[in-house]
Design a protein around this motif. Structure first.
Motif, PDB file in Angstrom:
ATOM      1  N   SER A 155     -45.102  66.116  50.577  1.00 44.63           N
ATOM      2  CA  SER A 155     -44.271  65.212  51.380  1.00 44.63           C
ATOM      3  C   SER A 155     -43.004  65.928  51.830  1.00 44.63           C
ATOM      4  N   THR A 156     -42.033  66.104  50.936  1.00 47.79           N
ATOM      5  CA  THR A 156     -40.792  66.783  51.291  1.00 47.79           C
ATOM      6  C   THR A 156     -40.995  68.298  51.360  1.00 47.79           C
ATOM      7  N   SER A 157     -39.985  68.995  51.862  1.00 46.69           N
ATOM      8  CA  SER A 157     -40.059  70.456  51.940  1.00 46.69           C
ATOM      9  C   SER A 157     -40.257  71.070  50.560  1.00 46.69           C
ATOM     10  N   ALA A 231     -39.261  68.540  56.459  1.00 47.41           N
ATOM     11  CA  ALA A 231     -37.928  67.944  56.524  1.00 47.41           C
ATOM     12  C   ALA A 231     -37.821  66.932  57.659  1.00 47.41           C
ATOM     13  N   LEU A 232     -38.556  67.160  58.741  1.00 45.94           N
ATOM     14  CA  LEU A 232     -38.507  66.248  59.882  1.00 45.94           C
ATOM     15  C   LEU A 232     -39.134  64.894  59.565  1.00 45.94           C
ATOM     16  N   THR A 233     -40.053  64.864  58.602  1.00 47.71           N
ATOM     17  CA  THR A 233     -40.748  63.612  58.292  1.00 47.71           C
ATOM     18  C   THR A 233     -40.326  62.980  56.968  1.00 47.71           C
ATOM     19  N   ALA A 234     -39.990  63.824  55.966  1.00 48.20           N
ATOM     20  CA  ALA A 234     -39.703  63.271  54.639  1.00 48.20           C
ATOM     21  C   ALA A 234     -38.453  63.833  53.984  1.00 48.20           C
ATOM     22  N   GLY A 235     -37.753  64.745  54.637  1.00 46.84           N
ATOM     23  CA  GLY A 235     -36.531  65.298  54.058  1.00 46.84           C
ATOM     24  C   GLY A 235     -36.761  66.598  53.305  1.00 46.84           C
ATOM     25  N   LEU A 236     -35.683  67.198  52.847  1.00 41.90           N
ATOM     26  CA  LEU A 236     -35.755  68.488  52.163  1.00 41.90           C
ATOM     27  C   LEU A 236     -36.295  68.373  50.742  1.00 41.90           C
ATOM     28  N   GLY A 237     -35.951  67.324  50.032  1.00 38.07           N
ATOM     29  CA  GLY A 237     -36.400  67.189  48.645  1.00 38.07           C
ATOM     30  C   GLY A 237     -35.497  67.942  47.682  1.00 38.07           C
ATOM     31  N   ASP A 238     -36.011  68.217  46.499  1.00 41.47           N
ATOM     32  CA  ASP A 238     -35.230  68.780  45.396  1.00 41.47           C
ATOM     33  C   ASP A 238     -35.479  70.283  45.263  1.00 41.47           C
TER      34      ASP A 238
END
Length: 365
Positions: A155-157, A231-238
């Motif tokens: 999902s996220t980066s 990142a465009l769809t779910a964000g950068l993450g942790d």
């Protein structure tokens, strides 16, 4: 010398083959992200379900016999794995990340116990290697103590990178081979040598440096897309997500990426230098690609052989296997560590270049 380097750089940039490799490498991460997101092939749901099916099948088989004292720990372990997959499924269904993480921790702990105790069903269960399991348990314990969720889907980066790390070495290795499969062939062309009267050593050094530079550029472009697309769809993450090195030392994801990238670059430099060396004997691009690829795949196809040949560079081309400790399990060789792998890649690159220099001098004589 500056003109030589500038000419080589322009030639690499203007090479349709090299630009095609760059484009394919970048496109692979975009396509992979959407494909993995839609198919959920790397999601924990898929892997936990496979474990549950295998645990039930094994439990049914061993439960048919009269229970003996020796069988009880095995059946208890199979029960623990099956129960953990149920907790994972419940956490995913209820959208409770803490429950999912705790279920994953219970599953990895039970799987690690099966590896450590060599239970009878060991070869019929889909278990990760010992060092990877040890590292997973340590990482999940860190996440639990800090109240953070585990990466369970693409999902996220950050989660994308965490889940595709085991496969990155294959993609980056393929890019290095495709970039360098004709690395010295054109330098042997008599017209080019006459037009640019340079020593073979200077031309070889220039070619190696330029291809290495382009390889690093390719890696940076691919990594940028690995970060930007999710990142465009779910964000950068942790990017502080804990990852274990050799199953023990815990590093945040961003530090692990730097270590992984450095080892990957070293592996790419060795592949480029080896391709140049092969080109001094072989002038066929396809045959060169086959030989270099076969050399890289030998440790996977014949791990028992490389238990004794651990001092060769080929096993360490798989950066993730080296860093995670999976290589130690694959080769059954405790000497196959990160430090030794780094040193051997350096050493054998210089060996390749030394033999390359001797070959070129012999041809020029």
């Amino acid at each position: 010398m500056g003109t030589q380097f500038a000419f080589d750089w322009r030639q690499i940039i203007h090479s349709r083959k090299n630009m095609a490799v760059l484009g394919l490498f970048m496109a692979a991460f975009i396509v992979a992200f959407f494909a993995l997101s839609w198919t959920k092939r790397l999601d924990v749901t898929q892997t936990s379900q496979a474990t549950a099916n295998a645990a039930l099948a094994n439990y049914a088989e061993y439960n048919l016999d009269t229970l003996s004292q020796a069988q009880k720990p095995l059946l208890a372990n199979l029960d623990a794995q099956n129960s953990a997959t149920g907790v994972i499924g419940l956490g995913l269904q209820l959208d409770e990340p803490d429950t999912t993480r705790n279920g994953l921790l219970s599953l990895r702990t039970a799987q690690l116990a099966m590896r450590q105790h060599h239970y009878k069903a060991l070869n019929t269960m889909p278990l990760p290697p010992l060092h990877q399991l040890t590292g997973d348990v340590r990482s999940l314990n860190v996440l639990k103590s800090e109240g953070r969720p585990a990466a369970t889907s693409v999902s996220t980066s950050a989660s994308y990178i965490v889940l595709v790390l085991p496969y990155l070495s294959w993609i980056t290795g393929a890019a290095a081979i495709l970039l360098s499969c004709d690395s010295w062939i054109e330098r042997r062309h008599r017209t080019l040598i006459t037009a640019r009267p340079l020593t073979a050593g200077l031309a070889g050094s220039s070619r190696l440096l330029m291809l290495t530079g382009f390889y690093i550029l390719t890696l940076l472009a691919g990594f940028a897309l690995m970060v930007a697309t999710p990142a465009l769809t779910a964000g950068l993450g942790d990017f502080n997500y804990p990852i274990a090195v050799m199953g023990t030392a815990i590093l945040p994801l961003w530090q692990y990426i730097l270590l992984f990238g450095g080892l990957t670059i070293l592996a790419g430099i060795w592949l480029i230098s080896f391709s140049m060396l092969v080109n001094t004997w072989i002038t066929n691009v396809y045959l060169t690609t086959f030989i270099v690829t076969a050399a890289g795949l030998l440790p996977v196809m014949l791990p028992q052989l490389f238990h004794f040949l651990w001092f060769l560079p080929m096993p360490y081309l798989d950066s993730y296997a080296t860093l995670s400790g999976t290589l130690v399990d694959r080769l059954n060789q405790p000497l196959a560590s990160v430090v030794i792998g780094t040193g051997l890649l350096f050493l054998w690159t210089f060996v390749n270049l030394f033999i390359f220099g001797l070959r070129v001098k012999k041809e020029a004589a």
